[in-house]
Design a protein around this motif. Structure first.
Motif, PDB file in Angstrom:
ATOM      1  N   ILE A  41       0.839  -1.205   0.000  1.00  0.00           N
ATOM      2  CA  ILE A  41       0.000   0.000   0.000  1.00  0.00           C
ATOM      3  C   ILE A  41       0.876   1.257   0.000  1.00  0.00           C
ATOM      4  O   ILE A  41       0.511   2.283  -0.577  1.00  0.00           O
ATOM      5  CB  ILE A  41      -0.992  -0.023   1.185  1.00  0.00           C
ATOM      6  CG1 ILE A  41      -2.006  -1.174   1.004  1.00  0.00           C
ATOM      7  CG2 ILE A  41      -1.729   1.308   1.322  1.00  0.00           C
ATOM      8  CD1 ILE A  41      -2.898  -1.057  -0.217  1.00  0.00           C
ATOM      9  N   PHE A  44       1.508   1.807  -3.503  1.00  0.00           N
ATOM     10  CA  PHE A  44       0.251   2.266  -4.121  1.00  0.00           C
ATOM     11  C   PHE A  44       0.069   3.769  -3.882  1.00  0.00           C
ATOM     12  O   PHE A  44      -0.242   4.539  -4.801  1.00  0.00           O
ATOM     13  CB  PHE A  44      -0.900   1.459  -3.511  1.00  0.00           C
ATOM     14  CG  PHE A  44      -2.265   1.810  -4.008  1.00  0.00           C
ATOM     15  CD1 PHE A  44      -2.657   1.553  -5.313  1.00  0.00           C
ATOM     16  CD2 PHE A  44      -3.207   2.362  -3.145  1.00  0.00           C
ATOM     17  CE1 PHE A  44      -3.943   1.838  -5.749  1.00  0.00           C
ATOM     18  CE2 PHE A  44      -4.508   2.641  -3.569  1.00  0.00           C
ATOM     19  CZ  PHE A  44      -4.862   2.388  -4.880  1.00  0.00           C
ATOM     20  N   THR A  66      -5.732  -4.990  -7.723  1.00  0.00           N
ATOM     21  CA  THR A  66      -5.566  -3.693  -7.076  1.00  0.00           C
ATOM     22  C   THR A  66      -6.655  -3.565  -6.040  1.00  0.00           C
ATOM     23  O   THR A  66      -7.765  -4.041  -6.288  1.00  0.00           O
ATOM     24  CB  THR A  66      -5.599  -2.536  -8.097  1.00  0.00           C
ATOM     25  OG1 THR A  66      -5.188  -1.341  -7.442  1.00  0.00           O
ATOM     26  CG2 THR A  66      -6.961  -2.320  -8.723  1.00  0.00           C
ATOM     27  N   PRO A  67      -6.393  -3.017  -4.848  1.00  0.00           N
ATOM     28  CA  PRO A  67      -5.117  -2.508  -4.373  1.00  0.00           C
ATOM     29  C   PRO A  67      -4.051  -3.598  -4.324  1.00  0.00           C
ATOM     30  O   PRO A  67      -4.364  -4.757  -4.091  1.00  0.00           O
ATOM     31  CB  PRO A  67      -5.444  -1.987  -2.964  1.00  0.00           C
ATOM     32  CG  PRO A  67      -6.715  -2.664  -2.575  1.00  0.00           C
ATOM     33  CD  PRO A  67      -7.454  -2.916  -3.828  1.00  0.00           C
ATOM     34  N   PRO A  68      -2.762  -3.195  -4.555  1.00  0.00           N
ATOM     35  CA  PRO A  68      -1.687  -4.176  -4.576  1.00  0.00           C
ATOM     36  C   PRO A  68      -1.442  -4.799  -3.204  1.00  0.00           C
ATOM     37  O   PRO A  68      -1.814  -4.232  -2.185  1.00  0.00           O
ATOM     38  CB  PRO A  68      -0.470  -3.363  -5.034  1.00  0.00           C
ATOM     39  CG  PRO A  68      -0.813  -1.940  -4.811  1.00  0.00           C
ATOM     40  CD  PRO A  68      -2.305  -1.820  -4.818  1.00  0.00           C
ATOM     41  N   ARG A  69      -0.847  -5.967  -3.202  1.00  0.00           N
ATOM     42  CA  ARG A  69      -0.532  -6.680  -1.961  1.00  0.00           C
ATOM     43  C   ARG A  69       0.735  -7.488  -2.209  1.00  0.00           C
ATOM     44  O   ARG A  69       1.134  -7.662  -3.356  1.00  0.00           O
ATOM     45  CB  ARG A  69      -1.703  -7.583  -1.558  1.00  0.00           C
ATOM     46  CG  ARG A  69      -2.028  -8.674  -2.567  1.00  0.00           C
ATOM     47  CD  ARG A  69      -3.517  -9.006  -2.620  1.00  0.00           C
ATOM     48  NE  ARG A  69      -4.304  -7.880  -3.078  1.00  0.00           N
ATOM     49  CZ  ARG A  69      -5.578  -7.965  -3.488  1.00  0.00           C
ATOM     50  NH1 ARG A  69      -6.214  -9.100  -3.492  1.00  0.00           N
ATOM     51  NH2 ARG A  69      -6.219  -6.902  -3.892  1.00  0.00           N
ATOM     52  N   GLU A 116     -13.955  -0.843 -10.996  1.00  0.00           N
ATOM     53  CA  GLU A 116     -13.028  -1.843 -11.575  1.00  0.00           C
ATOM     54  C   GLU A 116     -12.045  -1.083 -12.450  1.00  0.00           C
ATOM     55  O   GLU A 116     -12.439  -0.352 -13.351  1.00  0.00           O
ATOM     56  CB  GLU A 116     -13.802  -2.844 -12.430  1.00  0.00           C
ATOM     57  CG  GLU A 116     -14.723  -3.735 -11.634  1.00  0.00           C
ATOM     58  CD  GLU A 116     -15.516  -4.680 -12.536  1.00  0.00           C
ATOM     59  OE1 GLU A 116     -15.062  -4.981 -13.659  1.00  0.00           O
ATOM     60  OE2 GLU A 116     -16.612  -5.089 -12.110  1.00  0.00           O
ATOM     61  N   GLY A 123     -13.111  -7.649 -12.528  1.00  0.00           N
ATOM     62  CA  GLY A 123     -13.712  -7.682 -11.197  1.00  0.00           C
ATOM     63  C   GLY A 123     -12.826  -7.131 -10.096  1.00  0.00           C
ATOM     64  O   GLY A 123     -13.210  -7.172  -8.932  1.00  0.00           O
ATOM     65  N   HIS A 124     -11.645  -6.613 -10.448  1.00  0.00           N
ATOM     66  CA  HIS A 124     -10.751  -6.093  -9.410  1.00  0.00           C
ATOM     67  C   HIS A 124     -10.755  -4.572  -9.399  1.00  0.00           C
ATOM     68  O   HIS A 124     -10.460  -3.947 -10.420  1.00  0.00           O
ATOM     69  CB  HIS A 124      -9.324  -6.614  -9.615  1.00  0.00           C
ATOM     70  CG  HIS A 124      -9.195  -8.054  -9.233  1.00  0.00           C
ATOM     71  ND1 HIS A 124      -9.724  -9.052 -10.011  1.00  0.00           N
ATOM     72  CD2 HIS A 124      -8.642  -8.645  -8.158  1.00  0.00           C
ATOM     73  CE1 HIS A 124      -9.487 -10.224  -9.417  1.00  0.00           C
ATOM     74  NE2 HIS A 124      -8.833 -10.001  -8.295  1.00  0.00           N
ATOM     75  N   GLY A 125     -11.081  -4.020  -8.235  1.00  0.00           N
ATOM     76  CA  GLY A 125     -11.101  -2.571  -8.135  1.00  0.00           C
ATOM     77  C   GLY A 125     -11.024  -2.143  -6.695  1.00  0.00           C
ATOM     78  O   GLY A 125     -10.655  -2.922  -5.831  1.00  0.00           O
ATOM     79  N   PHE A 126     -11.351  -0.877  -6.464  1.00  0.00           N
ATOM     80  CA  PHE A 126     -11.367  -0.389  -5.085  1.00  0.00           C
ATOM     81  C   PHE A 126     -12.503   0.590  -4.873  1.00  0.00           C
ATOM     82  O   PHE A 126     -13.185   1.004  -5.806  1.00  0.00           O
ATOM     83  CB  PHE A 126     -10.005   0.187  -4.669  1.00  0.00           C
ATOM     84  CG  PHE A 126      -9.408   1.203  -5.613  1.00  0.00           C
ATOM     85  CD1 PHE A 126      -9.895   2.490  -5.670  1.00  0.00           C
ATOM     86  CD2 PHE A 126      -8.342   0.842  -6.442  1.00  0.00           C
ATOM     87  CE1 PHE A 126      -9.334   3.424  -6.524  1.00  0.00           C
ATOM     88  CE2 PHE A 126      -7.772   1.768  -7.302  1.00  0.00           C
ATOM     89  CZ  PHE A 126      -8.269   3.069  -7.350  1.00  0.00           C
TER      90      PHE A 126
END
Lengths: 167, 388
Positions: A41, A44, A66-69, A116, A123-126
């Motif tokens: 983060i 990010f 995302t968010p990255p990990r 997204e 399907g990946h977003g924040f």
């Protein structure tokens, strides 16, 4: 064996407090924290300061999230590579919210949304907000783009993106 | 697995109210007392105590489990508080189950207590700390957001209308009118009432939501050889399951709760259930919001995706229907003191399967029921199956 299993309690109303019918103690807890942003983060937020949205890439699952990990929850292997994503995306879902966090009413709704992000796996977003739009026009699937704070004002925070607007 | 059979042998609960004068300890004690009385046991018969209560932030008491311990009957006994957010109320009897099934204890008390009214000005703000501190809280979110976002995704994916979803709230609140402990029972509520209630966070309106409440529930669990001495109507715990999805909730399919499916499949396998829609006679899915009952029925495999609403439209969900849903009145009607609300559902199955549910009794001698709860950061499913 068949004793009544439902036991009454003393139910209070707001009047019991305002009329001084019950005793109570009021207090405020003061809890302050300085949260470290961590590795993923932190990167990010550094990206946001520079006006880019980052994700992380899993070489095993071939996913970009995302968010990255730093770890992929699917295969539990390290995610070592950060990937620059677009600052555009699609509304996955949204709400028109007429109350604040402490349940005060507001007339112009806030529009929280899950966005997204283009370049991430489907399907990946924040979580963020949508702006510059009449509430009735927002819809799921709508294409949006980030509206950034001026570069000089960005400080490495999720609020370096002011909101997303219709593309 | 060589697991011992475990029965529920007693249950009791307090009325659920908006604001109780009683402290959390006093609420817990009252529920425990009636649960013990219901099966004519005393605290001396209890080997261990399992307690569930949701966020410490409601009470402003760090280590709330320890604070509650003696009031929950745990004085000088093995004791542990478990916590999976809103899923706690169905997790804590699972914890009690493995205490007994493992052979470690013969009789265990299961207690769930919640007092949400202490937080000022509104318990909702106590939930804010569930959001990520760095990338979500600066957006000043409120708890309604996640429900509104999930509800919109769910109803848009399957093309459901607000008017149809309101049927859930109407049925549950009408059912609750028959529950002596209910906070929001209303025998006359209509779909129009729900649709005309205040919009909080569209698509969520006031009457789509369960009320903030105070209350407590307790169960007594016993191993088979003890249970048969305590009662001639033991209700067996036939299956349990639980599962957590990722905390990155914005990376998940919000229209379908996969984690509930996985928890349910674990419980069905343990119970030997192959066709849940035929073998489950009563369902108490978690219903803090009306759409959640539908969402969970689909995860539980009790309806096809996007089709759970049909159970309400064709009457199957009513007490006299083919699959009675929330005959208690659920969280929407009885109330939602978080952990206590989930355990209330398990207590309801106990009373229903013994034929002791009074005006709420489902006809036809139901033999098997399922209760489910949900929580943490929209990521946990907890499932229990009771049968006789």
């Amino acid at each position: 064996m068949n004793s009544n299993p439902y036991v009454p309690v003393v139910s209070l109303t707001e009047d019991d407090f305002s009329n001084g019918k019950v005793l109570f103690r009021h207090d405020k807890l003061d809890a302050r924290y300085a949260w470290d942003t961590g590795i993923a983060i932190g990167a990010f937020l550094g990206g946001l300061k520079g006006g880019v949205i980052l994700g992380s890439y899993c070489a095993t699952c071939r996913k970009i999230v995302t968010p990255p990990r730093i770890v992929c929850e699917w295969c539990f292997r390290p995610m070592r590579r950060l990937v620059q994503l677009a600052d555009t995306g699609r509304v996955n879902t949204f709400s028109l919210c007429y109350v604040t966090w402490d349940v005060k009413r507001i007339s112009e709704p806030e529009i929280p949304a899950v966005i997204e992000i283009d370049g991430a796996s489907p399907g990946h977003g924040f979580l963020h907000k949508i702006g510059e739009i009449s509430p009735t026009e927002v819809h799921i699937g709508m294409r949006v783009q980030a509206v950034w704070k001026p570069a000089a004002e960005r400080c490495g925070s999720i609020t370096d993106i002011l909101y997303f607007r219709k593309l | 697995m060589s697991l011992r059979k475990v029965a529920v042998v007693g249950a009791g609960m307090t009325h659920f109210v908006r604001r109780a004068k009683e402290t959390p300890q006093e609420l817990a004690f009252k529920a425990v007392r009636v649960a013990l009385d219901s099966c004519e046991l005393t605290l001396m018969d209890i080997d261990a105590v399992c307690l569930g209560t949701a966020p410490d932030s409601f009470d402003g008491i760090h280590m709330n489990g320890e604070y509650l311990s003696q009031a929950a009957g745990a004085f000088r006994k093995p004791y542990l508080r478990s916590y999976v957010g809103g899923g706690t109320g169905v997790f804590v009897p699972i914890q009690g189950w493995y205490h007994v099934a493992s052979g470690l204890f013969d009789v265990v008390l299961v207690v769930a207590e919640e007092k949400m009214s202490s937080y000022y000005p509104h318990a909702q703000a106590a939930f804010l700390t569930i959001f990520d501190h760095t990338i979500e809280r600066p957006l000043k979110p409120n708890l309604l957001w996640i429900f509104a976002l999930e509800m919109n995704r769910y109803m848009t994916t399957y093309g459901l209308s607000k008017a149809d979803i309101a049927r859930v709230s109407v049925l549950h609140k009408r059912n609750a009118a028959d529950h002596p402990c209910a906070l929001l029972g209303d025998p006359n509520i209509t779909v129009e009432d729900v649709l005309q209630s205040e919009t909080l966070a569209w698509p969520v309106q006031r009457l789509d939501v369960s009320p903030v409440s105070d209350g407590a529930v307790a169960l007594v669990l016993a191993a088979e050889h003890v249970a048969r001495r305590i009662t001639d109507k033991p209700v067996w715990i036939e299956g349990v399951g639980w599962c957590l999805d990722t905390a990155y909730w914005t990376n998940r399919d919000l229209a379908y709760p996969r984690y509930v499916e996985m928890a349910a499949k674990m419980a069905y396998e343990m119970a030997g259930i192959k066709e849940p829609r035929k073998e489950i006679h009563i369902a108490e899915p978690y219903d803090p919001f009306d759409y959640k009952a539908l969402h969970h029925l689909e995860g539980l495999q009790l309806a096809e995706r996007g089709k759970a609403i049909e159970l309400y439209l064709n009457g199957d969900a009513e007490r006299s229907g083919n699959l009675p849903i929330c005959p208690s009145g659920g969280l929407l009607g009885v109330g939602n003191p978080i952990a206590a609300a989930g355990l209330m559902k398990v207590a309801e199955l106990f009373w229903q399967l013994r034929g002791e549910a009074g005006k709420r009794q489902v006809p036809g001698n139901p033999k098997r029921g399922l209760a489910q709860a949900w929580g943490d950061l929209m990521q946990v499913g907890t499932v229990i199956i009771l049968g006789r």
